[in-house]
Every structure is written in C-alpha cells, then in structure tokens.
Design a protein around this motif. Structure first.
Motif, PDB file in Angstrom:
ATOM      1  N   SER A  61       0.848  -1.206   0.000  1.00 50.40           N
ATOM      2  CA  SER A  61       0.000   0.000   0.000  1.00 50.40           C
ATOM      3  C   SER A  61       0.882   1.254   0.000  1.00 50.40           C
ATOM      4  CB  SER A  61      -0.977  -0.005   1.172  1.00 50.40           C
ATOM      5  OG  SER A  61      -0.278   0.000   2.392  1.00 50.40           O
ATOM      6  N   GLN A  62       1.986   1.224   0.732  1.00 53.12           N
ATOM      7  CA  GLN A  62       2.916   2.374   0.703  1.00 53.12           C
ATOM      8  C   GLN A  62       3.474   2.577  -0.690  1.00 53.12           C
ATOM      9  OE1 GLN A  62       6.171   2.012   3.458  1.00 53.12           O
ATOM     10  NE2 GLN A  62       4.810   1.542   5.141  1.00 53.12           N
ATOM     11  N   HIS A  63       3.777   1.448  -1.309  1.00 52.50           N
ATOM     12  CA  HIS A  63       4.342   1.510  -2.659  1.00 52.50           C
ATOM     13  C   HIS A  63       3.311   2.135  -3.619  1.00 52.50           C
ATOM     14  CE1 HIS A  63       7.094  -0.850  -5.633  1.00 52.50           C
ATOM     15  NE2 HIS A  63       6.801   0.335  -6.088  1.00 52.50           N
ATOM     16  N   ASP A  96       1.907   6.488 -16.728  1.00 46.53           N
ATOM     17  CA  ASP A  96       2.439   5.173 -16.323  1.00 46.53           C
ATOM     18  C   ASP A  96       2.431   5.046 -14.805  1.00 46.53           C
ATOM     19  OD1 ASP A  96       3.000   4.424 -18.910  1.00 46.53           O
ATOM     20  OD2 ASP A  96       5.180   4.597 -18.727  1.00 46.53           O
ATOM     21  N   GLU A  97       2.799   6.139 -14.123  1.00 46.58           N
ATOM     22  CA  GLU A  97       2.863   6.072 -12.650  1.00 46.58           C
ATOM     23  C   GLU A  97       1.464   5.817 -12.075  1.00 46.58           C
ATOM     24  OE1 GLU A  97       5.757   5.824 -11.802  1.00 46.58           O
ATOM     25  OE2 GLU A  97       7.022   7.179 -12.954  1.00 46.58           O
ATOM     26  N   ALA A  98       0.447   6.436 -12.688  1.00 46.33           N
ATOM     27  CA  ALA A  98      -0.926   6.172 -12.238  1.00 46.33           C
ATOM     28  C   ALA A  98      -1.241   4.691 -12.420  1.00 46.33           C
ATOM     29  CB  ALA A  98      -1.913   7.032 -13.025  1.00 46.33           C
ATOM     30  N   ASN A 157      15.704  -0.963  -6.632  1.00 48.73           N
ATOM     31  CA  ASN A 157      14.961  -1.518  -5.502  1.00 48.73           C
ATOM     32  C   ASN A 157      13.920  -2.554  -5.967  1.00 48.73           C
ATOM     33  OD1 ASN A 157      12.045  -0.838  -4.194  1.00 48.73           O
ATOM     34  ND2 ASN A 157      13.559  -1.062  -2.575  1.00 48.73           N
ATOM     35  N   GLN A 158      13.344  -2.314  -7.158  1.00 52.09           N
ATOM     36  CA  GLN A 158      12.171  -3.106  -7.550  1.00 52.09           C
ATOM     37  C   GLN A 158      12.482  -4.354  -8.382  1.00 52.09           C
ATOM     38  OE1 GLN A 158       9.291  -0.292  -9.147  1.00 52.09           O
ATOM     39  NE2 GLN A 158       9.430   0.914  -7.304  1.00 52.09           N
ATOM     40  N   VAL A 159      13.641  -4.367  -9.053  1.00 55.41           N
ATOM     41  CA  VAL A 159      13.946  -5.580  -9.838  1.00 55.41           C
ATOM     42  C   VAL A 159      13.963  -6.814  -8.915  1.00 55.41           C
ATOM     43  CG1 VAL A 159      15.745  -6.742 -11.197  1.00 55.41           C
ATOM     44  CG2 VAL A 159      14.990  -4.443 -11.831  1.00 55.41           C
ATOM     45  N   GLU A 179       8.470  -0.533 -17.385  1.00 57.70           N
ATOM     46  CA  GLU A 179       8.119   0.862 -17.644  1.00 57.70           C
ATOM     47  C   GLU A 179       9.121   1.816 -16.990  1.00 57.70           C
ATOM     48  OE1 GLU A 179       3.434  -0.159 -18.384  1.00 57.70           O
ATOM     49  OE2 GLU A 179       3.932   0.976 -16.596  1.00 57.70           O
ATOM     50  N   GLU A 180       9.606   1.433 -15.814  1.00 56.20           N
ATOM     51  CA  GLU A 180      10.585   2.287 -15.131  1.00 56.20           C
ATOM     52  C   GLU A 180      11.869   2.426 -15.943  1.00 56.20           C
ATOM     53  OE1 GLU A 180       9.720   4.111 -12.884  1.00 56.20           O
ATOM     54  OE2 GLU A 180       8.544   3.171 -11.318  1.00 56.20           O
ATOM     55  N   SER A 181      12.212   1.388 -16.701  1.00 55.66           N
ATOM     56  CA  SER A 181      13.433   1.465 -17.512  1.00 55.66           C
ATOM     57  C   SER A 181      13.296   2.571 -18.550  1.00 55.66           C
ATOM     58  CB  SER A 181      13.684   0.149 -18.249  1.00 55.66           C
ATOM     59  OG  SER A 181      13.839  -0.858 -17.321  1.00 55.66           O
ATOM     60  N   PHE A 220      16.080   4.121  -0.420  1.00 52.84           N
ATOM     61  CA  PHE A 220      16.293   2.707  -0.088  1.00 52.84           C
ATOM     62  C   PHE A 220      15.973   2.383   1.369  1.00 52.84           C
ATOM     63  CE2 PHE A 220      18.792   3.509  -3.860  1.00 52.84           C
ATOM     64  CZ  PHE A 220      18.465   2.426  -4.655  1.00 52.84           C
ATOM     65  N   GLY A 221      15.618   3.411   2.131  1.00 53.36           N
ATOM     66  CA  GLY A 221      15.242   3.180   3.522  1.00 53.36           C
ATOM     67  C   GLY A 221      16.391   3.417   4.472  1.00 53.36           C
ATOM     68  N   PRO A 222      16.142   3.336   5.774  1.00 50.74           N
ATOM     69  CA  PRO A 222      17.174   3.620   6.784  1.00 50.74           C
ATOM     70  C   PRO A 222      18.328   2.625   6.700  1.00 50.74           C
ATOM     71  CG  PRO A 222      15.225   2.635   7.783  1.00 50.74           C
ATOM     72  CD  PRO A 222      14.885   2.894   6.367  1.00 50.74           C
ATOM     73  N   ASP A 226      19.132   0.109  11.452  1.00 49.21           N
ATOM     74  CA  ASP A 226      17.971   0.881  11.927  1.00 49.21           C
ATOM     75  C   ASP A 226      16.736   0.553  11.076  1.00 49.21           C
ATOM     76  OD1 ASP A 226      16.699   2.733  13.502  1.00 49.21           O
ATOM     77  OD2 ASP A 226      17.298   4.472  12.299  1.00 49.21           O
ATOM     78  N   SER A 227      16.693  -0.670  10.562  1.00 47.41           N
ATOM     79  CA  SER A 227      15.612  -1.084   9.654  1.00 47.41           C
ATOM     80  C   SER A 227      14.797  -2.211  10.301  1.00 47.41           C
ATOM     81  CB  SER A 227      16.224  -1.554   8.326  1.00 47.41           C
ATOM     82  OG  SER A 227      15.275  -2.249   7.557  1.00 47.41           O
ATOM     83  N   PRO A 228      13.765  -1.858  11.077  1.00 45.20           N
ATOM     84  CA  PRO A 228      13.077  -2.878  11.870  1.00 45.20           C
ATOM     85  C   PRO A 228      12.377  -3.970  11.050  1.00 45.20           C
ATOM     86  CG  PRO A 228      11.911  -0.768  11.952  1.00 45.20           C
ATOM     87  CD  PRO A 228      13.220  -0.524  11.264  1.00 45.20           C
TER      88      PRO A 228
END
Ligand code: BYC
Length: 337
Positions: A61-63, A96-98, A157-159, A179-181, A220-222, A226-228
């Motif tokens: 959902s965050q994605h 595309d993002e939509a 991150n997504q591959v 599509e991101e490519s 890419f996140g913390p 520090d990545s719970p």
C-alpha cells in the motif's frame, strides 16, 4: 493444539471446530514454510501467517501511494515542458505512474483491504509514501534528475521485488520495472541534452543532480541497523537484499553513468571498497529523513493537500461509476426474475 492464525477462526466455535481450525492453521503453516524453503510463491487464496499478510499490505500500500503521490512533482511540469515532444513524453510517464498505482492497489486488495480504505488512510495523513516525493521540482532539469536518479533508484529496488514471494506483488513488479526502464532513460536523455547545451543549461542539470542525489539514496530506507522490518521481510522472501546493499549497488551504477553525462555526483567520498567489494558513499542526513517521514519535509503538506483536492474533484466519477454499477445489478436482477 493452539490456533495460530486467528483470521481463519470464526467467532463461536465448538471444541471440534476449534480443533479443525487449529489443524488447518498447522497445515497452512507447514505449506507456507515449504513454499518459503523452496523459494516459490504464495497466492491470495493460500493460507499465510497474519504477520506476513500485514507486512505485505504495509509495503504494497505504501508503494501504491508512492506511485500516486509521485505523479505530482512531474505533473507540475507538463504545462511547462520545453517542447511538444517533451510534453508528450512526460505525460506518458506520469500516466504510467498512475497505472503502477493501480496495479499495486489491486495487488494489495487481494490481501483483504479495499482501495477505498487505503485511499482514506492516505488522505487522512495516516499512510506512508516514499520520502522522495516531498522534495520540490524546481527546474526543467529536475525532470531529468527525477527520471535518472529517482526512477533509477526505483528500478534498483524493484527488480529484486519481481521475485517477491507474494505472487500478485511480484507479477505487478515485472511490468512496473519494464516501464521504469523507459522512465530512467528519458530522464537520462533530458540531462544529457542539457549537459551538452549551454553553460547555463549544464549548470541547471548539475544543480538538479546535486539536489536529488541524497534524497534518492534515502529512498532505499534507513541504514540496515535501523531497519526494523528487514529481517522478517528477508526471511519471507519479500525483500531479497538489505537497504544498504541496494543503496551501495545504486551508487556503483550512478558513478559510471554520471561520467557519460559529463556531470558529477555531489559526494566526494564515493569509493569502491576492494575488501568488501562494495561501493561506499558519504554520510547521509538521517535526521532529515526522519523529519520527512514525520510529515515535516519541504512539500509534505502540499502533496497531501493536492491529493485531497484531486480526491474531492474526482467524487463525481466515483459516484457515477457506483450508480452505473448499481443500475447494472438491478438490470441483471430484473432479467433473472
Ligand atoms: N520513504 O524497516 P524499514 C517511484 C519506512 S515510487 C518513506 O527499512 P522496509 C516513482 C518504512 O516503511 C517507488 N518511508 O522498512 C513514482 C518503515 O515504516 P513502517 C516507491 C520509508 O519496508 C512516481 C520504516 O521506514 N518504492 O518509483 O523493510 C514517479 C523503517 O524502514 C522509506 C517503493 O515503495 C522511504 N524512502 O524497507 C517516479 C518500494 N524507507 O512501514 C518514481 C517498495 C523506509 O514500519 N518498498 N521507510 O511504518 C520497499 O522496498 C521497502 O518498503 C523499503 C523500506 C525499502 C522502502
């Protein structure tokens, strides 16, 4: 036998039913463990641990929200694109993002939460979306930097997420990555043209790269310590690599590509560590990251406000679609009677 997964247990159960439910959970867990060990896939109707479902819903959902909010910095530039061709390309990218948002909301819905619920959480400011979209897009060169760095980080991150253990998420990622490519190439091409233009244009490109570099690395996140969520997520074959591992790979890719652009990365500490065989970068401002996540980034309020307005403006579409659907159901009923 204790019942592990309360989702599979109806409210009132006799001792026999409770025993059967516990057996179902035990069988489900055994199947889940086998799927994880074989690195195969869980599908929506399969039994899954409640925490696995929750964590997937959280991430997917965050994605999805990131894709939808992520349309804003670039959509702001559609009307100011420097040519008809650039305008058409940018419009296609934003559309595309939509689409990515829609695939991802659909994947998340298979886990039991409705799109309306997810959207309500976003609009209420209760849901996360990627930190990167809380930074402003100041010049046309930012369209290049977003495409090259932000979509570049997204691909990196997504591959690996194409191999996520949850089927609908992994399959959605395959198309998103294709599509991101294209998105990354169009960003690179914008920067290349500016970098080979006038001194002023080159400076504009450099300035955009300078501003987007660190926020892109924070996508890419913390840091790993520090990545719970990482430990479980990796044990469940959702994430395949840690946040730091992917960040390091990304830096290595960008170091090569920035040379072709004739620009520089605003980080004098980038180096390849021969011992660890990993790329290293300079320090990032994790306090800034925390501020952005807490809703206090440069554009957080503006992004949410715009999403609320768009949601309100779209109310008539939702109402019309619901009225049409109700009409169709009534027609079916009349026909059947
Ligand atoms: N921004 O334990 P961690 C695009 C949160 S859109 C905000 O490491 P995890 C595009 C994290 O959620 C691409 N929050 O978490 C669109 C967690 O909070 P909760 C967007 C972040 O899940 C339009 C807490 O920090 N990509 O490309 O193991 C135009 C601790 O983190 C961020 C995705 O969504 C962040 N950057 O790893 C152009 C990729 N980082 O949930 C382009 C899918 C961390 O416990 N998501 N947090 O409250 C993932 O791969 C992973 O969720 C993350 C984080 C690597 C982001």
């Amino acid at each position: 036998m204790a019942v592990q997964n309360l989702q599979s247990v109806p409210a009132e159960l006799s001792p026999e039913e409770l025993e059967a439910a516990a057996q179902r959970d035990a069988d489900g867990q055994a199947n889940f463990d086998r799927v994880m060990a074989e690195d195969s896939r869980i599908e929506p109707r399969d039994w899954m641990p409640a925490d696995y479902r929750k964590s997937l819903l959280r991430q997917i959902s965050q994605h999805a929200h990131s894709e939808i909010i992520g349309m804003q910095p670039e959509a702001n530039w559609i009307s100011r694109a420097p040519s008809l061709k650039r305008k058409a390309i940018l419009m296609a990218k934003v559309q595309d993002e939509a689409g990515h948002g829609l695939y991802l909301y659909s994947a998340a819905e298979t886990l039991g939460q409705s799109r309306d619920e997810m959207m309500d959480a976003l609009i209420a400011g209760k849901a996360r979306y990627s930190s990167i979209f809380n930074y402003p897009a100041r010049t046309w060169a930012d369209m290049g930097a977003i495409g090259w760095l932000v979509d570049g980080a997204a691909i990196c991150n997504q591959v690996p997420l194409c191999r996520a253990s949850y089927g609908p998420y992994g399959r959605a990622m395959v198309r998103v990555c294709k599509e991101e490519s294209f998105h990354q190439r169009q960003g690179f091409e914008i920067l290349l043209e500016l970098a080979n233009g006038t001194a002023e244009q080159k400076q504009m490109a450099q300035d955009a790269v300078n501003r987007w570099y660190a926020p892109a690395l924070m996508m890419f996140g913390p840091p790993d310590d520090d990545s719970p969520n990482s430990r479980e997520s990796m044990a469940w074959n959702i994430k395949r690599f840690s946040n730091d591992e992917l960040r390091s790979r990304f830096v290595g890719m960008m170091v090569e590509q920035v040379r072709v652009l004739g620009l520089t990365l605003p980080d004098s500490e980038i180096r390849f560590n021969e011992d660890t065989k990993k790329w290293e970068h300079g320090p990032l401002d994790w306090n800034e990251f925390k501020e952005v996540l807490a809703g206090r980034g440069p554009c957080n309020a503006q992004r949410l406000e715009r999403r609320r307005e768009a949601h309100d403006d779209g109310a008539w579409v939702r109402e019309s679609a619901a009225a049409y659907a109700a009409k169709q159901v009534n027609k079916q009923k009349e026909y059947a009677a």
